[in-house]
Design an enzyme around this catalytic site. Structure first.
Site, PDB file in Angstrom:
ATOM      1  N   ILE A  13       5.800  -3.646   9.472  1.00  0.00           N
ATOM      2  CA  ILE A  13       5.749  -2.232  11.007  1.00  0.00           C
ATOM      3  C   ILE A  13       6.568  -2.583  11.949  1.00  0.00           C
ATOM      4  CG2 ILE A  13       4.671  -0.302  10.926  1.00  0.00           C
ATOM      5  CD1 ILE A  13       2.797  -1.045   8.360  1.00  0.00           C
ATOM      6  N   ILE A  61      -3.505 -11.813  21.006  1.00  0.00           N
ATOM      7  CA  ILE A  61      -4.579 -10.895  21.587  1.00  0.00           C
ATOM      8  C   ILE A  61      -5.770 -11.065  21.615  1.00  0.00           C
ATOM      9  CG2 ILE A  61      -2.994  -9.187  20.607  1.00  0.00           C
ATOM     10  CD1 ILE A  61      -4.992  -8.120  18.296  1.00  0.00           C
ATOM     11  N   SER A  86      -3.061  -8.503   8.202  1.00  0.00           N
ATOM     12  CA  SER A  86      -2.940  -6.959   7.169  1.00  0.00           C
ATOM     13  C   SER A  86      -2.843  -6.843   6.319  1.00  0.00           C
ATOM     14  CB  SER A  86      -1.473  -6.917   7.849  1.00  0.00           C
ATOM     15  OG  SER A  86      -0.769  -7.579   7.455  1.00  0.00           O
ATOM     16  N   THR A 131      -5.102   2.258   9.413  1.00  0.00           N
ATOM     17  CA  THR A 131      -4.821   2.423   8.535  1.00  0.00           C
ATOM     18  C   THR A 131      -5.662   3.305   7.346  1.00  0.00           C
ATOM     19  OG1 THR A 131      -5.069   1.694   6.003  1.00  0.00           O
ATOM     20  CG2 THR A 131      -6.405   0.567   7.760  1.00  0.00           C
ATOM     21  N   GLU A 133      -6.924   3.162   5.177  1.00  0.00           N
ATOM     22  CA  GLU A 133      -7.967   2.563   4.180  1.00  0.00           C
ATOM     23  C   GLU A 133      -9.411   2.320   4.345  1.00  0.00           C
ATOM     24  OE1 GLU A 133      -6.845  -1.295   2.330  1.00  0.00           O
ATOM     25  OE2 GLU A 133      -4.562  -1.186   2.225  1.00  0.00           O
ATOM     26  N   TYR A 156     -10.939  -5.880   5.334  1.00  0.00           N
ATOM     27  CA  TYR A 156      -9.995  -5.422   5.593  1.00  0.00           C
ATOM     28  C   TYR A 156     -10.113  -4.268   6.911  1.00  0.00           C
ATOM     29  CZ  TYR A 156      -5.816  -3.153   6.891  1.00  0.00           C
ATOM     30  OH  TYR A 156      -4.188  -2.278   7.489  1.00  0.00           O
ATOM     31  N   SER A 157     -10.525  -3.922   5.471  1.00  0.00           N
ATOM     32  CA  SER A 157     -10.506  -2.280   6.117  1.00  0.00           C
ATOM     33  C   SER A 157     -11.766  -2.175   7.616  1.00  0.00           C
ATOM     34  CB  SER A 157     -10.579  -1.710   5.075  1.00  0.00           C
ATOM     35  OG  SER A 157     -11.896  -1.450   4.022  1.00  0.00           O
ATOM     36  N   ASN A 186       2.939   1.209   3.192  1.00  0.00           N
ATOM     37  CA  ASN A 186       4.086   1.203   3.721  1.00  0.00           C
ATOM     38  C   ASN A 186       4.448   0.051   2.601  1.00  0.00           C
ATOM     39  OD1 ASN A 186       4.592   1.539   7.234  1.00  0.00           O
ATOM     40  ND2 ASN A 186       2.941   2.745   5.730  1.00  0.00           N
ATOM     41  N   TYR A 347      -3.011 -17.029  -7.388  1.00  0.00           N
ATOM     42  CA  TYR A 347      -2.317 -16.288  -8.540  1.00  0.00           C
ATOM     43  C   TYR A 347      -2.733 -17.762  -9.179  1.00  0.00           C
ATOM     44  CZ  TYR A 347      -0.338 -12.428  -5.920  1.00  0.00           C
ATOM     45  OH  TYR A 347      -0.542 -11.775  -5.793  1.00  0.00           O
TER      46      TYR A 347
HETATM   47  P1  NAD Z   1       2.285  -7.466   9.303  1.00  0.00           P
HETATM   48  O1  NAD Z   1       0.752  -8.391   8.971  1.00  0.00           O
HETATM   49  O2  NAD Z   1       3.504  -7.231   8.869  1.00  0.00           O
HETATM   50  O3  NAD Z   1       2.538  -8.487  11.182  1.00  0.00           O
HETATM   51  C1  NAD Z   1       1.401  -7.895  12.021  1.00  0.00           C
HETATM   52  C2  NAD Z   1       2.067  -8.745  12.785  1.00  0.00           C
HETATM   53  O4  NAD Z   1       0.954  -8.552  14.204  1.00  0.00           O
HETATM   54  C3  NAD Z   1       2.523 -10.337  12.742  1.00  0.00           C
HETATM   55  O5  NAD Z   1       4.173 -10.177  13.562  1.00  0.00           O
HETATM   56  C4  NAD Z   1       2.121 -10.930  13.538  1.00  0.00           C
HETATM   57  O6  NAD Z   1       2.131 -12.526  14.168  1.00  0.00           O
HETATM   58  C5  NAD Z   1       1.301 -10.858  14.188  1.00  0.00           C
HETATM   59  N1  NAD Z   1      -0.306 -10.934  14.775  1.00  0.00           N
HETATM   60  C6  NAD Z   1      -1.655 -11.808  14.073  1.00  0.00           C
HETATM   61  N2  NAD Z   1      -2.606 -11.791  14.713  1.00  0.00           N
HETATM   62  C7  NAD Z   1      -2.245 -11.415  15.888  1.00  0.00           C
HETATM   63  C8  NAD Z   1      -2.542 -12.364  17.459  1.00  0.00           C
HETATM   64  N3  NAD Z   1      -3.879 -12.748  17.428  1.00  0.00           N
HETATM   65  N4  NAD Z   1      -2.197 -12.137  18.558  1.00  0.00           N
HETATM   66  C9  NAD Z   1      -0.401 -11.642  18.010  1.00  0.00           C
HETATM   67  N5  NAD Z   1      -0.211 -11.273  16.910  1.00  0.00           N
HETATM   68  C10 NAD Z   1      -1.266 -11.314  16.369  1.00  0.00           C
HETATM   69  O7  NAD Z   1       0.796  -6.298   9.229  1.00  0.00           O
HETATM   70  P2  NAD Z   1       2.157  -4.833   9.275  1.00  0.00           P
HETATM   71  O8  NAD Z   1       1.904  -4.739   7.741  1.00  0.00           O
HETATM   72  O9  NAD Z   1       3.368  -4.575   9.459  1.00  0.00           O
HETATM   73  O10 NAD Z   1       1.478  -3.935   9.650  1.00  0.00           O
HETATM   74  C11 NAD Z   1       0.748  -3.879  11.157  1.00  0.00           C
HETATM   75  C12 NAD Z   1       0.111  -3.148  11.694  1.00  0.00           C
HETATM   76  O11 NAD Z   1       0.060  -0.969  10.643  1.00  0.00           O
HETATM   77  C13 NAD Z   1      -1.853  -3.210  11.135  1.00  0.00           C
HETATM   78  O12 NAD Z   1      -2.458  -2.558  11.979  1.00  0.00           O
HETATM   79  C14 NAD Z   1      -2.096  -2.500  10.012  1.00  0.00           C
HETATM   80  O13 NAD Z   1      -3.710  -2.604   9.541  1.00  0.00           O
HETATM   81  C15 NAD Z   1      -1.591  -0.962  10.142  1.00  0.00           C
HETATM   82  N6  NAD Z   1      -0.798  -0.136   8.580  1.00  0.00           N
HETATM   83  C16 NAD Z   1       0.129  -1.283   7.661  1.00  0.00           C
HETATM   84  C17 NAD Z   1       0.140  -0.441   6.812  1.00  0.00           C
HETATM   85  C18 NAD Z   1       1.190  -1.126   5.438  1.00  0.00           C
HETATM   86  O14 NAD Z   1       1.137  -0.957   4.757  1.00  0.00           O
HETATM   87  N7  NAD Z   1       0.998  -2.817   5.465  1.00  0.00           N
HETATM   88  C19 NAD Z   1      -0.121   0.824   6.291  1.00  0.00           C
HETATM   89  C20 NAD Z   1      -0.940   1.222   7.526  1.00  0.00           C
HETATM   90  C21 NAD Z   1      -1.320   0.588   8.772  1.00  0.00           C
HETATM   91  P1  TYD Z   2      -0.969  -4.430  -2.126  1.00  0.00           P
HETATM   92  O1  TYD Z   2      -0.132  -4.444  -1.257  1.00  0.00           O
HETATM   93  O2  TYD Z   2      -1.731  -5.986  -1.640  1.00  0.00           O
HETATM   94  O3  TYD Z   2      -1.776  -2.976  -0.200  1.00  0.00           O
HETATM   95  P2  TYD Z   2      -3.434  -2.522  -0.257  1.00  0.00           P
HETATM   96  O4  TYD Z   2      -3.948  -3.326  -0.609  1.00  0.00           O
HETATM   97  O5  TYD Z   2      -3.404  -3.340   1.164  1.00  0.00           O
HETATM   98  O6  TYD Z   2      -3.093  -1.400  -0.762  1.00  0.00           O
HETATM   99  O7  TYD Z   2      -2.032  -4.153  -2.875  1.00  0.00           O
HETATM  100  C1  TYD Z   2      -1.479  -2.431  -3.075  1.00  0.00           C
HETATM  101  C2  TYD Z   2      -1.888  -2.252  -4.536  1.00  0.00           C
HETATM  102  O8  TYD Z   2      -1.346  -3.409  -5.767  1.00  0.00           O
HETATM  103  C3  TYD Z   2      -3.626  -2.438  -4.409  1.00  0.00           C
HETATM  104  O9  TYD Z   2      -3.585  -1.277  -5.174  1.00  0.00           O
HETATM  105  C4  TYD Z   2      -3.672  -3.611  -4.982  1.00  0.00           C
HETATM  106  C5  TYD Z   2      -1.892  -4.204  -6.596  1.00  0.00           C
HETATM  107  N1  TYD Z   2      -2.085  -4.893  -6.175  1.00  0.00           N
HETATM  108  C6  TYD Z   2      -1.329  -5.666  -7.480  1.00  0.00           C
HETATM  109  O10 TYD Z   2      -2.081  -5.742  -8.829  1.00  0.00           O
HETATM  110  N2  TYD Z   2      -0.906  -7.150  -8.086  1.00  0.00           N
HETATM  111  C7  TYD Z   2      -0.734  -7.702  -6.708  1.00  0.00           C
HETATM  112  O11 TYD Z   2      -0.343  -8.574  -6.826  1.00  0.00           O
HETATM  113  C8  TYD Z   2      -1.518  -7.495  -5.180  1.00  0.00           C
HETATM  114  C9  TYD Z   2      -0.912  -8.026  -3.747  1.00  0.00           C
HETATM  115  C10 TYD Z   2      -1.758  -6.263  -5.137  1.00  0.00           C
END
Ligand code: NAD
Ligand code: TYD
Length: 352
Positions: A13, A61, A86, A131, A133, A156-157, A186, A347
């Site tokens: 993101i 960080i 994440s 999030t 979550e 995580y959450s 996302n 897996y």
């Molecule tokens: P991601 O795991 O793809 O990216 C995380 C980034 O943070 C990476 O570039 C990583 O190098 C950096 N990072 C991790 N640990 C670090 C540290 N100690 N110091 C500096 N940098 C560090 O995550 P994402 O999916 O892009 O999520 C970004 C943010 O959005 C997170 O805070 C997550 O909780 C939040 N979020 C994600 C989703 C989703 O669906 N992916 C949804 C809602 C909120």
């Molecule tokens: P994920 O993409 O890990 O996001 P989150 O757990 O943060 O919602 O998972 C999305 C949904 O898909 C969640 O209900 C868990 C499920 N899932 C599977 O069924 N198989 C998989 O291999 C993964 C990674 C997730």
């Protein structure tokens, strides 16, 4: 010139947020601070890395002294904080990393912002990206609103909920000007293939099983990543101090239906007979503590800030698949090395 420090800008993101800000605000200096963990990848930013208003700083960080030194050097007016561990499945096997980055890391950033802004908060803002979550799990009905009580279940959450509480505490205790966004799941380009959608795209391309946890009836609310980046821009600039905004697009899918839609689109795009990819679906052991359903009520951000997602799920999914098909080298690069070890551990016995 306004300076905005974005953490986690090399991740999924964060890279879209950095791109949006660098392109849209040429008169703002955008500083991307990222530790480049397994999830961080500067390839995600190749198209903007040469821009005059973009700077990358590699930093962790969790290192308070390093973070304070960077804040002193760059003197940001605003912080948009996305850096985090994440992935829920990884938090189940290694919770401590989530406490360190998501909780301690966030507090280190809050301390640095408070220190350099020295109680003069005019024109300053700390935007914490969180999030849905944190609200826990829904049953078959209802939606998460901004006043839903926090009830996190996974490490995580729990770590994200804790970081949200610290961000609010710094507003209440020190007056730090903060906003929080709580977004739903996302999807889109540059998504690391440990998460459901890119993992399935990768496995379909390689004729490997598509692991569906439990009965596949778990429900998530999906938003195209560029629509999340646009929401962050809107809230960062126009949101009210101290407020939280839920971000989502009223787009719920049960995992099994989502994967079937993905299989259908993949077959069409790859010119394979209908039903080819769906035959790879494999039901596997459920995730421990698996939250049944997430669904966001995005009324507040729509009413106050006029926010609306720009694409439907079918369009966004189509664009996402096209991006992965056009960028198989990116996918091959991130799935070599350590990814193999993670995949085999997560897996085990799935085969393919
Ligand atoms: P991601 O795991 O793809 O990216 C995380 C980034 O943070 C990476 O570039 C990583 O190098 C950096 N990072 C991790 N640990 C670090 C540290 N100690 N110091 C500096 N940098 C560090 O995550 P994402 O999916 O892009 O999520 C970004 C943010 O959005 C997170 O805070 C997550 O909780 C939040 N979020 C994600 C989703 C989703 O669906 N992916 C949804 C809602 C909120
Ligand atoms: P994920 O993409 O890990 O996001 P989150 O757990 O943060 O919602 O998972 C999305 C949904 O898909 C969640 O209900 C868990 C499920 N899932 C599977 O069924 N198989 C998989 O291999 C993964 C990674 C997730």
């Amino acid at each position: 010139m306004k300076k905005i420090l974005i953490t986690g800008g090399a991740g999924f993101i964060g890279s879209h947020v950095v791109r949006e800000f660098v392109n849209k605000y040429p008169d703002h200096a955008i500083i991307n601070l990222d530790a480049l963990t397994y999830a961080g990848n500067l390839e995600n930013l190749r198209d903007i890395e040469g821009k005059a208003n973009y700077t990358f700083v590699k930093a962790d960080i969790t290192d308070a002294a390093q973070i304070l030194a960077i804040f002193r050097e760059y003197q940001p007016d605003g912080v948009i904080h996305l850096a985090a561990e994440s992935h829920v499945d990884r938090s189940i096997t290694d919770p401590n990393a989530f406490v360190m980055t998501n909780v301690i890391g966030t507090v280190n950033l809050l301390n640095a912002a408070k220190e350099i802004w020295a109680d003069n908060y005019e024109g300053k803002r700390f935007h914490h990206v969180s999030t849905d979550e944190v609200y826990g799990a829904l049953g078959d009905t209802g939606l998460f609103t901004e006043t839903t009580p926090y009830d996190p279940h996974s490490p995580y959450s729990a770590s994200k909920a804790s970081s949200d509480h610290f961000v609010r505490a710094y507003q209440d205790t020190y007056g730090l000007p903060i906003v929080i966004t709580n977004c739903s799941n996302n999807y889109g380009p540059h998504h690391f293939p440990e998460k459901l959608i890119p993992l399935c795209i990768h496995n379909i391309l390689n004729n490997k099983p598509l692991p569906i946890y439990g009965d596949g009836k778990f429900t998530r609310d999906w938003l195209y990543v560029i629509d999340h980046a646009k929401a962050i821009d809107l809230v960062y600039h126009n949101g009210r101090d101290g407020e939280a905004y839920n971000v989502g697009g009223f787009n719920e899918w049960q995992n099994i239906d989502l994967v079937k839609e993905l299989c259908k689109q993949m077959d069409e795009k790859l010119g394979r007979p209908a039903g080819t990819s769906a035959r790879l679906i494999a039901f596997v052991k459920d995730r421990p503590g698996h939250d049944l359903r997430y669904a966001i009520d995005a009324t507040k951000i729509n009413r106050e800030l006029g926010y609306e997602p720009s694409v439907t799920f079918e369009e966004g999914l189509g664009m996402t698949i096209d991006w992965y098909l056009d960028n198989q080298e990116w996918l091959n690069n991130v799935t070599s090395g350590d990814y193999q070890k993670y995949y085999e551990g997560q897996y085990r016995g799935l085969g393919g």
